[in-house]
Design an enzyme around this catalytic site. Structure first.
Site, short mmCIF file in Angstrom:
data_model
loop_
_atom_site.label_atom_id
_atom_site.label_comp_id
_atom_site.label_asym_id
_atom_site.label_seq_id
_atom_site.Cartn_x
_atom_site.Cartn_y
_atom_site.Cartn_z
N ASN A 1 31.44 9.19 57.38
CA ASN A 1 32.33 9.21 58.49
C ASN A 1 32.23 10.73 59.12
OD1 ASN A 1 34.10 9.21 55.95
ND2 ASN A 1 35.59 9.96 57.36
N ASP A 2 33.18 11.50 59.53
CA ASP A 2 33.44 12.78 60.22
C ASP A 2 32.43 13.62 60.08
OD1 ASP A 2 35.81 11.24 60.10
OD2 ASP A 2 37.03 13.09 59.73
N TRP B 1 34.18 3.34 52.59
CA TRP B 1 35.05 4.68 52.34
C TRP B 1 35.53 4.85 51.03
CZ3 TRP B 1 39.78 6.72 51.21
CH2 TRP B 1 39.76 8.05 51.51
N TRP C 1 37.95 16.29 51.97
CA TRP C 1 38.31 15.47 53.19
C TRP C 1 37.71 16.52 54.32
CZ3 TRP C 1 42.88 12.02 53.61
CH2 TRP C 1 42.78 10.87 52.86
N ARG D 1 45.92 17.60 57.59
CA ARG D 1 44.61 17.71 57.25
C ARG D 1 43.84 18.23 58.51
NH1 ARG D 1 45.96 12.23 56.93
NH2 ARG D 1 45.07 11.05 58.63
N GLU E 1 44.56 13.48 63.75
CA GLU E 1 43.45 13.82 62.73
C GLU E 1 42.43 14.88 63.54
OE1 GLU E 1 42.85 10.30 59.78
OE2 GLU E 1 42.14 9.62 61.85
N ASP F 1 45.05 8.75 64.99
CA ASP F 1 44.85 7.88 63.82
C ASP F 1 45.27 6.37 64.10
OD1 ASP F 1 44.28 7.13 61.09
OD2 ASP F 1 46.20 7.82 60.36
#
Ligand code: FRU
Length: 537
Positions: free
Chosen positions: A21-22, A46, A81, A147, A202, A235
């Site tokens: 992901n990111d 995930w 993360w 986060r 996010e 999100d």
């Protein structure tokens, strides 16, 4: 892509297998580009998140390294993360990231390179002071909504600042922290910015853009020659919005320009699949570059079957438009070195109800750039006042719905006979006192496999078709269609999984399903060569 892996990319960043992901901590260090990203070493869904790591000389070809940051101390034992890199004034990079602690609280950690003379920066040492920022009874920060620290910037008072995504109830927050030494961080009285009813923010990103020209500016620059951008990833909807505004460095408050909002009618980098994006300033080429994650539209079952999920979009250069009202994005120029088999179609009339096949390029792995000239606007339909939602408009008036002026554009990843195709196109409407251009990416016929999300996407495009050509560039890569309208004023990315139009069976067409003819002013198309994507030598 191969016969049994027809959806793997030829030139979009992905690892050999598993979930990603990111994009995290993008930066350039000693002339080498670094990309870290959220990665599950154990599977195609995930979980077990670490920072995977690759480096590149050109942002096109990538060398993989071992994960740079992985759970190893209490402050990140349940996951490493998203986060960002900051280049400190002495040239040393520092990474701040969110760790998940033994109580599943979200906390912020620091890591520094072990060996600065290793250009690959393969090993990272975590601070013994971790976590540096954490939710407590006093600060009342929600431990499951805290986060994704940004790159830090320096104020005139020599203090570092950064923001962290959060929320209180339904109010999205960019919590501001300050530090003198990068280790001791103190929460500011007020957030840098917040907005009602947007839910969790996010991966916030905050940076200046020059009010003149396409060059980027470094993170700490402020003054009359820049505007600021705040981007948040919501999100709730998995959509990103950005606002343009100004940053008062004394009050430490960001104020969006009038009418600039984080939701619904707000501005987006990309009106399709594109999330958790992050920019960095490329000191080597004085440009700001945007990385974004293109998530899947396939089912979890299909992801597990293919053994991987997620890709990164082609990095985009990003700058402020001449109007000052929006950003413009364009694929980094380096990607053009993968072009081969140049095909050029000279200007040609495209009659209403016609299509032309573009043959001679590998249609499943291609770069296509077309521009249309519109001279006769008589048949343009009137835009109804209630037609304010471009995505809805594109869904109701897909490529197969005949119109006046449009739909015209490209049919990509198309099977012979067009049973399968992804349509990227324009429609021109008569608005109040100007013509309104709608750009759509219609996935409804992209695959015979009904297990995919085939939502259609749309955006309004700020181009005046009476005085400008209407251009469309699509980067096609097996299961990805990344489209740039009006020279990058509206971008739409789609994930598609054709069952017939794969590899050499994929075709490319130009089409016009309107009643009015339009002119193809120019069409350039290239086959794209394979990039070196994370294969060990
Ligand atoms: C965004 C995100 C971030 C988080 C990371 C976890 O996609 O949910 O907020 O840090 O992914 O992998």
């Amino acid at each position: 892509a191969s016969a049994n892996q027809p959806y793997r990319t030829g030139y979009h960043f992905q690892p050999p297998k598993n979930w990603i992901n990111d994009p995290n901590g993008p930066m350039v260090y000693k002339g080498l580009y670094h990309l870290f990203y959220q990665y599950n070493p154990k599977g195609a869904v995930w979980g077990n998140i670490v920072w995977a790591h690759s480096t590149s000389k050109d942002l096109v070809n990538w060398t993989p390294h071992d994960p740079a940051i992985y759970p190893s101390q209490p402050s990140d034992i349940n996951g490493c993360w998203s986060g960002s890199a900051t280049i400190l004034p002495d040239g040393k990079p520092a990474i701040l990231y969110t760790g998940i602690d033994p109580q599943d609280k979200q906390v912020q950690n620091l890591a520094m390179p072990k060996n600065l003379s290793d250009p690959y920066l393969r090993e990272w040492i975590k601070s013994s002071k971790n976590p540096l920022m954490q939710p407590t009874a006093q600060n009342q920060i929600n431990a499951s909504s805290f986060r994704d620290p940004t790159t830090a910037w320096l104020g005139p008072d020599k203090k570092w600042r950064l923001i962290i995504g959060s929320k209180i109830h339904r109010q999205g927050l960019a919590i501001l922290y300050k530090s003198e030494d990068f280790v001791h961080w103190i929460q500011a009285q007020s957030p840098l910015h917040s907005a009602k009813d947007t839910g969790m923010w996010e991966c916030p990103d905050f940076f200046p853009v020059s009010v003149r020209g396409q060059n980027g500016v470094d993170i700490s620059v402020n003054g009359p020659f820049v505007k600021h951008v705040l981007k948040v990833s919501l999100d709730d909807t998995k959509h990103e919005y950005y606002t343009l505004g100004s940053y008062d460095i004394v009050k430490d408050i960001y104020t969006p320009d009038k009418g600039s909002v984080e939701s619904d009618s707000g501005l987006r980098y990309d009106y399709g699949k594109f999330y958790a994006s992050k920019t960095f300033f490329d000191t080597a080429k004085h440009r700001r570059i945007l990385w974004g994650w293109i998530n899947e539209s396939s089912s979890v079952h299909d992801d597990v079957k293919k053994g991987w999920a997620g890709v990164q979009a082609i990095p985009r250069k990003l700058w402020l438009s001449k109007s000052g009202k929006q950003l413009v994005q364009w694929p980094i120029v380096e990607i053009q070195k993968l072009r081969s088999n140049h095909l050029r179609l000279p200007s040609k009339l495209l009659k209403g109800g016609s299509e032309i096949e573009v043959s001679g390029v590998t249609a499943a792995q291609a770069d296509v750039d077309i521009s249309f000239k519109v001279t006769d606007f008589e048949k343009a339909e009137v835009l109804k006042p209630s037609w304010t939602n471009p995505q809805l408009l594109c869904s109701q008036q897909g490529a197969s719905v005949k119109g006046g002026l449009g739909p015209f554009g490209l049919l990509v990843l198309a099977s012979e006979g067009l049973k399968e195709n992804t349509a990227v196109f324009f429609r021109i409407f008569k608005g109040q006192n100007k013509y309104v251009v709608l750009m759509c990416s219609d996935q409804s016929r992209s695959s015979l496999n009904e297990d995919n999300d085939k939502t259609t996407y749309g955006a309004f495009l700020d181009v005046d078709p009476e005085h400008q050509y209407l251009s469309l560039r699509s980067l096609i890569d097996h299961s990805i269609v990344e489209s740039f309208g009006g020279g990058g004023k509206a971008c739409i990315t789609a994930r598609v999984y054709p069952t017939l139009a794969i590899n050499n069976a994929a075709h490319l067409y130009v089409f016009n399903n309107g009643s009015e003819a339009v002119e193809i002013a120019e069409l350039n198309a290239w086959s794209m060569k394979k990039a070196k994507l994370n294969l060990k030598d």
